[in-house]
Structures are given as C-alpha cells and as structure tokens.
Design an enzyme around this catalytic site. Structure first.
Site, PDB file in Angstrom:
ATOM      1  N   ASN A 280       0.843  -1.207   0.000  1.00  0.00           N
ATOM      2  CA  ASN A 280       0.000   0.000   0.000  1.00  0.00           C
ATOM      3  C   ASN A 280       0.882   1.262   0.000  1.00  0.00           C
ATOM      4  OD1 ASN A 280      -2.346   1.439  -0.088  1.00  0.00           O
ATOM      5  ND2 ASN A 280      -2.995   0.994   2.011  1.00  0.00           N
ATOM      6  N   HIS A 316      -9.430   3.710   8.773  1.00  0.00           N
ATOM      7  CA  HIS A 316      -9.918   2.408   8.328  1.00  0.00           C
ATOM      8  C   HIS A 316     -11.314   2.106   8.871  1.00  0.00           C
ATOM      9  CE1 HIS A 316      -5.741   1.455   7.081  1.00  0.00           C
ATOM     10  NE2 HIS A 316      -6.335   0.591   6.296  1.00  0.00           N
TER      11      HIS A 316
END
Length: 429
Positions: A280, A316
């Site tokens: 990521n 998140h």
C-alpha cells in the site's frame, strides 16, 4: 430515475456480486450523493477560504467527520462493501488537495521536494476537482495521486511521448497479469484459510504450533486479495499514462508513479518495516507527507509516529480491531529498529549475522516475521473485540508477550554486547 435504472441493470446481470452492486450504486444509484456532496463542499472550501490554515482544518474536520459518521451508521461486524469503502480513498484525496493548495501559496524555499511537486499554483475548477476525484483508475481502491499529476495526465504530459498516447500497453499488461496470478493463488487457497475458522472450537482444539502456523499461512494468503486489487489498478493507471514517472539514466521510461506494491520486496523481506514499505505504498506515502511530516511541531518523532498510526486506525474504521492492529505495528516497528541497531553496533552479533549461519537466520527471521504479521492482522480482519480477543487468548497473547519482553530486555542486552566506546560515540552523535 436512478433507482429503476439500477434495478434494470441488476436484473440484466442476474444477481451481481457485492463489488458490482457497489459500482452500480455509486455510478447510477442514490449513493453517489455522498461523494458528490463532499467534492462540492471541498471545492467551496478552496474557493471561499483560500490558502489558509482555516481551509485546511475545515477540510480535514469535514471530510473525516463525514467518513466516520458513515462508518458509524453503516458498519457491521463483517467486511462491509458499501459506499464507505471508496469514500475512505476519496477522503484522503480531498484532504490532500486542500494541503497541496495551501502549499501553493508558500515560498518555494519553505517547501520540501515532495511538496514542490504537488503544490497548486492556481485554484482548480469544479470540473478538475470532479475529474480528479472520480478518475476511474483510483476511485475504488486507490492509488493516491495528486491533482497536479492528474492535470498533467489530462494535458498529455504524463507520457513517454508528450502530447501523444503513452506507449504503456506492455507495462500495464505485465502488472495486470501479475495481479491475475495473485488472484488465482487467493482464489484457490483462500477457502482453506477463512477468517471464520478462528472462531470455531476446532481451531481452539488444535495444538499451539498448529494455531501459529495457521496464522502465518492465513496472513500470507489473505493479503493477496489486496495485492491483486492494487496490481490491477496500477495497470489501469499505467495504461492511462498516470503511472509515468520519467525516464531512467539509460533513457527507458518508468511506469511506477502509481505503484502500490513492490512485489519482490513483499515476498522476500524478513523485516516488518520491509513489508510495510512494500505494501500500500501510495497510501503510506500520503500519510507520511501529509500527517507524519506535518506533525514536526510536536518535537518528538515517536509522538508523530503514534499520531500517524492513530489516524490510520480511525481512517480504516471505528472497530477496536484497527486500533489494536496499528498499536501492534507501533510496538513491532520500534522493537525491530532497536534490534537492528543492536546487531549493527555489536561486533559479535554483526559477525554472526553475516556468517555461514545467515540462511538459517533468514528462515527463522521470516518465520517470526510472518507469524507476528498475521498476529497483528487478526484484529484488523476480525474487527470486534469479542472475536480478536478469542483468537489472542487461544495463542496466549504470544505476540504481545514476545514484543513487550523484547522491548524491555533489548536495552540490557545492548549493555552487555555493545562496547562502551561504541555507546559513547552514539551519545555524541
């Protein structure tokens, strides 16, 4: 109009998968208003507040508040494929846009190299902000990129042949095929390592070593679904030209501007920091540029690191598992850095690490790396405390015990193994 059209498309497709339903609902369904509203509000912040700290703070508070409110009202204790999934990517884009516009009003001498490349010298139009936000190569799962790069793409500058369509079909196809390769692995192996198995009596009845090996294999296989998504979307960005990153010294075009994975490093590194650096990448770079480096005012690198990981956790979602996962990352990374420094500074450990036993050390290090990588991912994937606590209890909180013990013992081991001369030189530095 939107709802009947969505029903017709759904009927035509039969019973589309959740991801397809998500795309349809975002493109032609009622859920499009979430992203549209945030984009328009962000545009108004830029135009009405200008290049001010107030505009940056307003953008950050509004975009994060909207995202967290969405999490609060839509989240379940399972992985949710809803409008919040692409919206978390959009939130970072829009917050980053406000910071890049703010940086554009500073003197070049006040900016670092990254900020100079991203800073906006003039206010963007609403069409430019919409195009940047809804760009098909990065809307659903990323990668993150700057508005300035998007404008260069639109003007055909992001190409190995400026002004023309880039010759990027082969590099794009390579990333696409690599993504399909990992998709095949995940499709075949994923059913053998489901998250739900952790919560069964069968898992709890297995011996301790088996539970640890399951955590290792589960982590490795389940991360491939993220690897797949990022490699395929990187291929899309390369094909469009957004992945263009100049030329090498030999004149070969580079297509890694939107790379979200360093696959070889991901597969071979025995270090937690190596996995983080290879995984990521664009989101990590965004967080480093816009959160970590801008928290210098705290005057403490560790405090900045904690603040950054806390931001990542709530970005998140609101589940406790995210906080546990990123707190474990904080502990593991700092222990690993201490251990690396110890090996480097200790002549005995340094010689041992470079000696004939290195292959064995590498295997042991990889085993520890992936067992505890999986250990950290358990709460990230199981979300709620009743689930991850059950799994951690079944393995006797071995990860916490191992790294907290290492954190406490490493200073004493350092005293015993590092010569005093080396310690005094370190203090002077």
């Amino acid at each position: 109009m939107a709802a009947p059209l969505l029903e017709k498309v759904s009927d035509y497709l039969g019973s589309p998968e959740p991801a397809v339903r998500l795309i349809l609902s975002i493109l032609i369904g009622s859920q499009v208003y979430h992203s549209a509203l945030c984009i328009v509000v962000q545009f108004l912040f830029l135009r009405l507040m200008g290049r001010t700290v107030t505009a940056v703070l307003s953008s950050f508070i509004f975009q994060m508040a909207y995202l967290l409110t969405g999490y609060y009202y839509t989240a379940t204790d399972e992985y949710d494929i809803k409008w919040t999934m692409p919206h978390c990517v959009l939130a970072l884009k829009l917050i980053g846009l406000s910071l890049d516009y703010y940086d554009g009003g500073k003197e070049p001498s006040q900016l670092n190299a990254e900020q100079k490349q991203a800073a906006l010298s003039s206010p963007p139009s609403l069409l430019e902000v919409c195009g940047f936000s809804y760009f098909y190569g990065g809307f659903l799962v990323g990668p993150q990129f700057t508005l300035r790069n998007y404008l260069r793409l639109v003007s055909r500058e992001m190409s190995d042949c400026p002004g023309q369509v880039p010759n990027s079909a082969i590099p794009a196809l390579k990333r696409f095929c690599l993504g399909l390769f990992f998709l095949v692995i995940f499709t075949i192996c994923g059913p053998y390592y489901p998250d739900s198995y952790y919560l069964t009596d069968e898992y709890e009845a297995q011996p301790f070593w088996y539970r640890c090996i399951y955590i290792l294999l589960w982590a490795k296989v389940n991360l491939y679904k993220y690897v797949t998504c990022w490699l395929i979307t990187e291929g899309v960005c390369i094909l469009s030209g957004l992945g263009y990153n100049g030329r090498t010294e030999t004149g070969e075009p580079q297509w890694d501007a939107c790379a979200n994975m360093r696959v070889w490093m991901f597969e071979t590194t025995p270090l937690f920091t190596g996995t983080i650096s290879s995984f990521n990448i664009n989101t990590n770079a965004w967080v480093a540029r816009h959160i970590f480096k801008r928290m210098k005012f705290l005057g403490n690198k560790m405090a900045s690191q904690m603040g950054t990981l806390f931001f990542l956790a709530i970005w998140h979602g609101l589940h406790s598992g995210y906080i546990i996962c990123f707190s474990m990352e904080f502990i593991i990374v700092n222990v690993e850095k201490q251990a690396q420094t110890l090996v480097k500074d200790s002549p005995m450990l340094s010689d041992f690490a470079k000696g004939p036993f290195y292959p064995l050390i590498y295997v042991v290090q990889q085993f520890i790396h992936w067992v505890f990588m999986g250990y950290s991912l358990v709460p990230f994937c199981l979300f709620t405390y009743d689930k991850w606590l059950k799994v951690y209890s079944s393995v006797y909180f071995c990860g916490h015990i191992f790294f907290f013990a290492a954190f406490l013992l490493l200073p004493y081991i350092r005293k015993a193994l590092v010569p005093r001369k080396m310690k005094s030189e370190k203090k002077e530095d």
